[in-house]
Structures are given as C-alpha cells and as structure tokens.
Enzyme design. Structure first.
Site, PDB file in Angstrom:
ATOM      1  N   THR A   1       0.829  -1.206   0.000  1.00  0.00           N
ATOM      2  CA  THR A   1       0.000   0.000   0.000  1.00  0.00           C
ATOM      3  C   THR A   1       0.868   1.263   0.000  1.00  0.00           C
ATOM      4  O   THR A   1       1.992   1.251   0.527  1.00  0.00           O
ATOM      5  CB  THR A   1      -0.896   0.013   1.260  1.00  0.00           C
ATOM      6  OG1 THR A   1      -1.488   1.292   1.407  1.00  0.00           O
ATOM      7  CG2 THR A   1      -0.112  -0.293   2.537  1.00  0.00           C
ATOM      8  N   ASP A   2       0.334   2.348  -0.535  1.00  0.00           N
ATOM      9  CA  ASP A   2       1.061   3.631  -0.484  1.00  0.00           C
ATOM     10  C   ASP A   2       1.141   4.155   0.953  1.00  0.00           C
ATOM     11  O   ASP A   2       1.923   5.058   1.240  1.00  0.00           O
ATOM     12  CB  ASP A   2       0.410   4.670  -1.410  1.00  0.00           C
ATOM     13  CG  ASP A   2      -1.041   4.995  -1.075  1.00  0.00           C
ATOM     14  OD1 ASP A   2      -1.613   4.372  -0.145  1.00  0.00           O
ATOM     15  OD2 ASP A   2      -1.616   5.881  -1.749  1.00  0.00           O
ATOM     16  N   GLU A   3       0.324   3.572   1.849  1.00  0.00           N
ATOM     17  CA  GLU A   3       0.322   4.067   3.237  1.00  0.00           C
ATOM     18  C   GLU A   3       1.652   3.809   3.940  1.00  0.00           C
ATOM     19  O   GLU A   3       1.938   4.416   4.974  1.00  0.00           O
ATOM     20  CB  GLU A   3      -0.856   3.457   4.024  1.00  0.00           C
ATOM     21  CG  GLU A   3      -2.176   3.819   3.385  1.00  0.00           C
ATOM     22  CD  GLU A   3      -3.421   3.479   4.197  1.00  0.00           C
ATOM     23  OE1 GLU A   3      -3.335   3.374   5.427  1.00  0.00           O
ATOM     24  OE2 GLU A   3      -4.486   3.314   3.573  1.00  0.00           O
TER      25      GLU A   3
ATOM     26  N   LYS B   1       2.229  -3.434   7.196  1.00  0.00           N
ATOM     27  CA  LYS B   1       2.461  -3.613   5.748  1.00  0.00           C
ATOM     28  C   LYS B   1       3.910  -3.246   5.394  1.00  0.00           C
ATOM     29  O   LYS B   1       4.548  -3.915   4.574  1.00  0.00           O
ATOM     30  CB  LYS B   1       1.484  -2.758   4.922  1.00  0.00           C
ATOM     31  CG  LYS B   1       0.020  -3.147   5.035  1.00  0.00           C
ATOM     32  CD  LYS B   1      -0.303  -4.521   4.474  1.00  0.00           C
ATOM     33  CE  LYS B   1      -0.258  -4.602   2.970  1.00  0.00           C
ATOM     34  NZ  LYS B   1      -0.713  -5.928   2.473  1.00  0.00           N
TER      35      LYS B   1
ATOM     36  N   TYR C   1      -1.694  -0.556  11.024  1.00  0.00           N
ATOM     37  CA  TYR C   1      -1.910  -1.217   9.719  1.00  0.00           C
ATOM     38  C   TYR C   1      -0.729  -0.949   8.785  1.00  0.00           C
ATOM     39  O   TYR C   1      -0.097  -1.879   8.264  1.00  0.00           O
ATOM     40  CB  TYR C   1      -3.219  -0.727   9.079  1.00  0.00           C
ATOM     41  CG  TYR C   1      -3.303  -1.016   7.589  1.00  0.00           C
ATOM     42  CD1 TYR C   1      -3.431  -2.324   7.126  1.00  0.00           C
ATOM     43  CD2 TYR C   1      -3.230   0.013   6.641  1.00  0.00           C
ATOM     44  CE1 TYR C   1      -3.482  -2.603   5.757  1.00  0.00           C
ATOM     45  CE2 TYR C   1      -3.285  -0.255   5.280  1.00  0.00           C
ATOM     46  CZ  TYR C   1      -3.409  -1.564   4.839  1.00  0.00           C
ATOM     47  OH  TYR C   1      -3.454  -1.829   3.496  1.00  0.00           O
TER      48      TYR C   1
HETATM   49  P1  NAD Z   1     -10.045  -7.076   2.356  1.00  0.00           P
HETATM   50  O1  NAD Z   1     -10.014  -6.791   3.816  1.00  0.00           O
HETATM   51  O2  NAD Z   1     -11.272  -6.756   1.566  1.00  0.00           O
HETATM   52  O3  NAD Z   1      -9.727  -8.622   2.108  1.00  0.00           O
HETATM   53  C1  NAD Z   1      -8.738  -9.305   2.807  1.00  0.00           C
HETATM   54  C2  NAD Z   1      -8.970 -10.796   2.570  1.00  0.00           C
HETATM   55  O4  NAD Z   1      -7.925 -11.507   3.241  1.00  0.00           O
HETATM   56  C3  NAD Z   1     -10.292 -11.322   3.135  1.00  0.00           C
HETATM   57  O5  NAD Z   1     -10.916 -12.162   2.196  1.00  0.00           O
HETATM   58  C4  NAD Z   1      -9.885 -12.087   4.379  1.00  0.00           C
HETATM   59  O6  NAD Z   1     -10.752 -13.176   4.677  1.00  0.00           O
HETATM   60  C5  NAD Z   1      -8.499 -12.588   3.975  1.00  0.00           C
HETATM   61  N1  NAD Z   1      -7.637 -12.846   5.136  1.00  0.00           N
HETATM   62  C6  NAD Z   1      -7.447 -12.060   6.216  1.00  0.00           C
HETATM   63  N2  NAD Z   1      -6.592 -12.658   7.072  1.00  0.00           N
HETATM   64  C7  NAD Z   1      -6.229 -13.835   6.499  1.00  0.00           C
HETATM   65  C8  NAD Z   1      -5.358 -14.889   6.879  1.00  0.00           C
HETATM   66  N3  NAD Z   1      -4.673 -14.849   8.041  1.00  0.00           N
HETATM   67  N4  NAD Z   1      -5.206 -15.932   6.044  1.00  0.00           N
HETATM   68  C9  NAD Z   1      -5.887 -16.003   4.869  1.00  0.00           C
HETATM   69  N5  NAD Z   1      -6.745 -15.044   4.480  1.00  0.00           N
HETATM   70  C10 NAD Z   1      -6.902 -13.960   5.276  1.00  0.00           C
HETATM   71  O7  NAD Z   1      -8.773  -6.332   1.763  1.00  0.00           O
HETATM   72  P2  NAD Z   1      -8.581  -5.643   0.337  1.00  0.00           P
HETATM   73  O8  NAD Z   1      -9.091  -4.258   0.413  1.00  0.00           O
HETATM   74  O9  NAD Z   1      -9.053  -6.534  -0.727  1.00  0.00           O
HETATM   75  O10 NAD Z   1      -6.992  -5.548   0.301  1.00  0.00           O
HETATM   76  C11 NAD Z   1      -6.220  -6.582  -0.304  1.00  0.00           C
HETATM   77  C12 NAD Z   1      -4.749  -6.237  -0.159  1.00  0.00           C
HETATM   78  O11 NAD Z   1      -4.488  -4.983  -0.773  1.00  0.00           O
HETATM   79  C13 NAD Z   1      -4.292  -6.093   1.293  1.00  0.00           C
HETATM   80  O12 NAD Z   1      -3.022  -6.668   1.408  1.00  0.00           O
HETATM   81  C14 NAD Z   1      -4.243  -4.596   1.526  1.00  0.00           C
HETATM   82  O13 NAD Z   1      -3.250  -4.268   2.491  1.00  0.00           O
HETATM   83  C15 NAD Z   1      -3.866  -4.103   0.146  1.00  0.00           C
HETATM   84  N6  NAD Z   1      -4.336  -2.753  -0.163  1.00  0.00           N
HETATM   85  C16 NAD Z   1      -5.677  -2.453  -0.174  1.00  0.00           C
HETATM   86  C17 NAD Z   1      -6.091  -1.174  -0.509  1.00  0.00           C
HETATM   87  C18 NAD Z   1      -7.558  -0.811  -0.588  1.00  0.00           C
HETATM   88  O14 NAD Z   1      -7.872   0.333  -0.921  1.00  0.00           O
HETATM   89  N7  NAD Z   1      -8.486  -1.707  -0.344  1.00  0.00           N
HETATM   90  C19 NAD Z   1      -5.157  -0.178  -0.806  1.00  0.00           C
HETATM   91  C20 NAD Z   1      -3.797  -0.512  -0.750  1.00  0.00           C
HETATM   92  C21 NAD Z   1      -3.407  -1.792  -0.458  1.00  0.00           C
HETATM   93  P1  TYD Z   2     -10.685   4.228   4.457  1.00  0.00           P
HETATM   94  O1  TYD Z   2     -11.677   3.849   3.415  1.00  0.00           O
HETATM   95  O2  TYD Z   2     -10.787   3.601   5.808  1.00  0.00           O
HETATM   96  O3  TYD Z   2      -9.241   3.980   3.826  1.00  0.00           O
HETATM   97  P2  TYD Z   2      -7.771   4.437   4.374  1.00  0.00           P
HETATM   98  O4  TYD Z   2      -7.890   4.816   5.798  1.00  0.00           O
HETATM   99  O5  TYD Z   2      -6.980   3.181   4.204  1.00  0.00           O
HETATM  100  O6  TYD Z   2      -7.333   5.548   3.489  1.00  0.00           O
HETATM  101  O7  TYD Z   2     -10.755   5.791   4.663  1.00  0.00           O
HETATM  102  C1  TYD Z   2     -10.575   6.676   3.585  1.00  0.00           C
HETATM  103  C2  TYD Z   2     -10.594   8.093   4.138  1.00  0.00           C
HETATM  104  O8  TYD Z   2     -11.912   8.383   4.625  1.00  0.00           O
HETATM  105  C3  TYD Z   2      -9.672   8.287   5.341  1.00  0.00           C
HETATM  106  O9  TYD Z   2      -9.120   9.592   5.280  1.00  0.00           O
HETATM  107  C4  TYD Z   2     -10.595   8.169   6.538  1.00  0.00           C
HETATM  108  C5  TYD Z   2     -11.904   8.714   6.019  1.00  0.00           C
HETATM  109  N1  TYD Z   2     -13.140   8.113   6.590  1.00  0.00           N
HETATM  110  C6  TYD Z   2     -14.150   8.957   7.085  1.00  0.00           C
HETATM  111  O10 TYD Z   2     -14.034  10.194   7.085  1.00  0.00           O
HETATM  112  N2  TYD Z   2     -15.285   8.363   7.566  1.00  0.00           N
HETATM  113  C7  TYD Z   2     -15.446   6.991   7.596  1.00  0.00           C
HETATM  114  O11 TYD Z   2     -16.500   6.526   8.068  1.00  0.00           O
HETATM  115  C8  TYD Z   2     -14.404   6.174   7.073  1.00  0.00           C
HETATM  116  C9  TYD Z   2     -14.534   4.669   7.087  1.00  0.00           C
HETATM  117  C10 TYD Z   2     -13.270   6.770   6.575  1.00  0.00           C
END
Ligand code: NAD
Ligand code: TYD
Length: 351
Positions: free
Chosen positions: A134-136, A163, A159
């Site tokens: 993630t960019d975070e 990562k 988190y």
């Molecule tokens: P999500 O939370 O929707 O899905 C995570 C999945 O992993 C779920 O299906 C969960 O059951 C499974 N999981 C959790 N713990 C597990 C374990 N111990 N063993 C096996 N499976 C397990 O997450 P997402 O949003 O789809 O993110 C996927 C990846 O992308 C993550 O690694 C996250 O850090 C990264 N990512 C997500 C975002 C975003 O915007 N969603 C942005 C940057 C990076």
């Molecule tokens: P989120 O979707 O949790 O992603 P991330 O924290 O990984 O960027 O949140 C996106 C942005 O929205 C973040 O700045 C937090 C804000 N946010 C709210 O203001 N209200 C909410 O209920 C949630 C879930 C997030």
C-alpha cells in the site's frame, strides 16, 4: 499453463483479481486461499466455482501445514499475496492481529515458496512472489509532492506499519536469497465487492439506509482513488513483466478530499435514487488517531517500464461503483448482517 496461488481472494481486491484473470485467460489455474475473516465473502466469487481452472481452499496464511499442502498438491508458479487485515481503524483498536496476519503470514508464505522454488542452481525459472502492499507505507504528504518508489518508508498506523514490515521482509528475501519477487504499492481502491467499513461503500450503504455519514476531522484529508479493475490490470502486468526485485507504485492523479467524495455520493443518490437524501446526513465526528493527511502517487515508473496508466477517471469510476451497489443490494444486505452489524455499532456508536 501458469498456476497462481492467490491469497485473500475472497476479499475486495482479491476477488476482483480472480474474476479479472479468469475472464482474461482460459489457460491459467487459480488456487484461492482465504481464511474467510469478517472481510472475506465467498459471494464475491459467484460464477467462479463452476470454472474448472478455479479452486478454493479455506486456510490461514499463517498455517504452515496448510500452505505446504497446497505447494505439494499444485506446482505453484506465482504467489499473489492479497491476504491481510486491511482496515486502519481496526488496527488502532486491535494491532496484534495485523502483525500476525500481515507480517507473520507473509513470512510463512515466503518461506514455503522459497523452499519449493529454490534448487542448488538457484530459483526455478518462471516463479514469482508478488506482495500487494500500500502507499500508506510512505506515510503522509503535505500539500506538495508525490510518493515515488524511493520515498522513505514512514508508516504511522499499526496497519501501515505492519504492511511496511512485510515489505521489508519481502525485500530481504530478494536481497539475501535472490528470491524472485515484486512489491506493488497501490493507492485507495474502489469498486465492486468492497466491504462497507471502507469509505465509499460505507457512504453508499448509509445513504441508502438514511444513516449518518461519519466524516473524520475536517473532511479535508486526501486520498488518491484507484478503480479496482485498473489495479488488477497492473498486477497482471507486474507479474508478467515486472523487473525482479522491483517495487511498483500503482495509482495516480485521482486525488480527492474526503468531503468531496461524501458530497459526490450524496448527489448521485439524491438525483437518481431518493431525493430526500441530502447533506443533512453528514456528521463530522472525532478525527482518526494519527490520521494521514494526504496520499498521492507518482506513477512514472510503472508507466515508463510497463506502459500502465490509471485509465478510469474518478468521475466515471464512482458512477460505475455506485450503480454496482445499487444493483447488488442483496450482497450488501448479506455482508452487513451478523458480525458486521455488531462491529459497526461498536465502532461508530461510541464516537
Ligand atoms: P479485504 O479486507 O477486503 O480482504 C482481505 C482478505 O484476506 C479477506 O478475504 C480475508 O478473509 C483474507 N484474510 C485475512 N486474514 C487472512 C489470513 N490470516 N489468512 C488467509 N486469508 C486472510 O482487503 P482488500 O481491500 O481486498 O486488500 C487486499 C490487499 O491490498 C491487502 O493486502 C491490503 O493491504 C492491500 N491494499 C488495499 C487497498 C484498498 O484500498 N483496499 C489499498 C492498498 C493496499
Ligand atoms: P478508508 O476507506 O478507511 O481507507 P484508508 O484509511 O486506508 O485511506 O478511509 C478513507 C478516508 O476516509 C480516510 O481519510 C478516513 C476517512 N473516513 C471517514 O471520514 N469516515 C469513515 O467513516 C471512514 C470509514 C473513513
């Protein structure tokens, strides 16, 4: 025929990736390993079950025996590690599980892949481990500048710290063992199948139910939004063409403030679904602890080296996304019932 071990494929991005790949290729095999936590949902994979090139295994990525069994049963070419605890707010309340899954789970996968892929003459050809990061991990930007792949890691939340730790271990396997790896660091994804704890599906769900829309702090935090299908395309490209050992940032030029996103969703629902939904639903709540102010990706490397660019403009992607949730109300009802309801009440009622 390439065999992919996709972890976390029942989650948001993982399930989109499984659909994307099975639609694009008919000469690949996907083994989807997912623990099915609150965030994993097999409904996200409807339609894949009948595909002979798709196998689901319920397992924890930390489980040595279960992952070893998968490598015994299949000749895995690619590991794509999506599995993670992914929500910042939860990591503030319960950091341990983030270290467990995101750090120790990653080491377990790396170790088993290495044991299976390494020979006395080096790693077998055509193998690769891809860490979805993630960019975070880069921390927070001020008003100017963007994250590049050489921006120093400076994570703030449990988190992002978990990562970043995982990224360092993946890098160590390349530096120490010459294990074939890539790391992708994407910005905030949005699109179908996203669990409604994250901002965009939460807003859509709350608008439809006329619940308050919690805006943290002043609503001026900025995220760089990436349509999930563009992300899946990038992952496929990095797997096929990414230079070994390299990090690729994925995203770029779709920066929006949170309050802009909130108002955009309200406007769409107001105009197309329910004219009584309006900005009176907005509720400014206490800010997230350690809330990163701005994320913004410089996608130059992935553009120059792999010819990838985020194709979907936010204005187009957000309409596609809202329409998907409107057409899949049953999905939303199913994932928001049970454990999620309790979780949601705990998270937001004490704000
Ligand atoms: P999500 O939370 O929707 O899905 C995570 C999945 O992993 C779920 O299906 C969960 O059951 C499974 N999981 C959790 N713990 C597990 C374990 N111990 N063993 C096996 N499976 C397990 O997450 P997402 O949003 O789809 O993110 C996927 C990846 O992308 C993550 O690694 C996250 O850090 C990264 N990512 C997500 C975002 C975003 O915007 N969603 C942005 C940057 C990076
Ligand atoms: P989120 O979707 O949790 O992603 P991330 O924290 O990984 O960027 O949140 C996106 C942005 O929205 C973040 O700045 C937090 C804000 N946010 C709210 O203001 N209200 C909410 O209920 C949630 C879930 C997030």
């Amino acid at each position: 025929m390439k065999t992919y071990l996709v972890t976390g494929g029942a989650g948001f991005i993982g399930s989109n990736f499984v659909h994307y790949m099975l639609n694009k290729y008919n000469d690949i095999k996907i083994i989807n390993v997912d623990k099915l936590t609150y965030a994993g949902n097999l409904e996200n994979l409807k339609g894949c079950e009948q595909n002979p090139n798709y196998v689901f295994v319920q397992a924890d990525i930390c489980d040595k025996e279960a992952i070893e069994d998968i490598f015994k049963n299949y000749d895995i070419d690619y590991v794509v590690n999506f599995a993670a605890e992914s929500h910042v707010d939860r990591s503030i309340k319960m950091p341990e599980i983030f270290v467990q899954t995101n750090v120790l789970g990653t080491v377990n996968l790396l170790n088993i892949a290495k044991n299976n892929w390494e020979t006395k003459d080096g790693f077998k050809a055509g193998k690769k481990y891809l860490q979805i990061s993630t960019d975070e991990v880069y921390g927070s930007l001020g008003k100017e500048g963007f994250f590049t792949e050489t921006t120093p890691l400076n994570p703030h939340s449990p988190y992002s710290a978990s990562k970043a730790s995982a990224d360092m271990i993946v890098k160590a396997y390349f530096d120490t063992f010459k294990m074939p790896i890539n790391i992708t660091r994407c910005s905030n994804n949005y699109g179908p199948y996203q669990f409604p704890e994250k901002l965009i599906p939460l807003l859509i769900n709350n608008c439809l139910n006329k619940n308050e829309l919690p805006v943290y702090g002043d609503g001026m935090n900025i995220r760089d939004w990436l349509y999930v299908e563009d992300h899946c395309k990038a992952i496929d490209m990095v797997l096929n063409e990414g230079e070994l050992g390299r990090v690729y940032n994925v995203g770029g030029h779709n920066e929006r403030t949170n309050i802009f996103i909130v108002k955009t969703v309200i406007q769409y629902i107001h105009d197309n679904v329910d004219s009584t939904v309006d900005e009176s639903l907005i509720k400014y709540v206490e800010d997230r602890k350690g809330h990163d102010r701005r994320y913004g990706i410089d996608p130059t490397r992935i553009k120059d080296e792999l010819d990838w660019y985020p194709e979907t403009k936010f204005e187009v992607g957000i309409v596609k996304t809202i329409k998907w949730y409107l057409q899949n109300k049953e999905w939303m009802e199913n994932v928001t019932s049970g454990t999620y309801q309790d979780y949601y009440k705990k998270m937001y009622n004490n704000k």
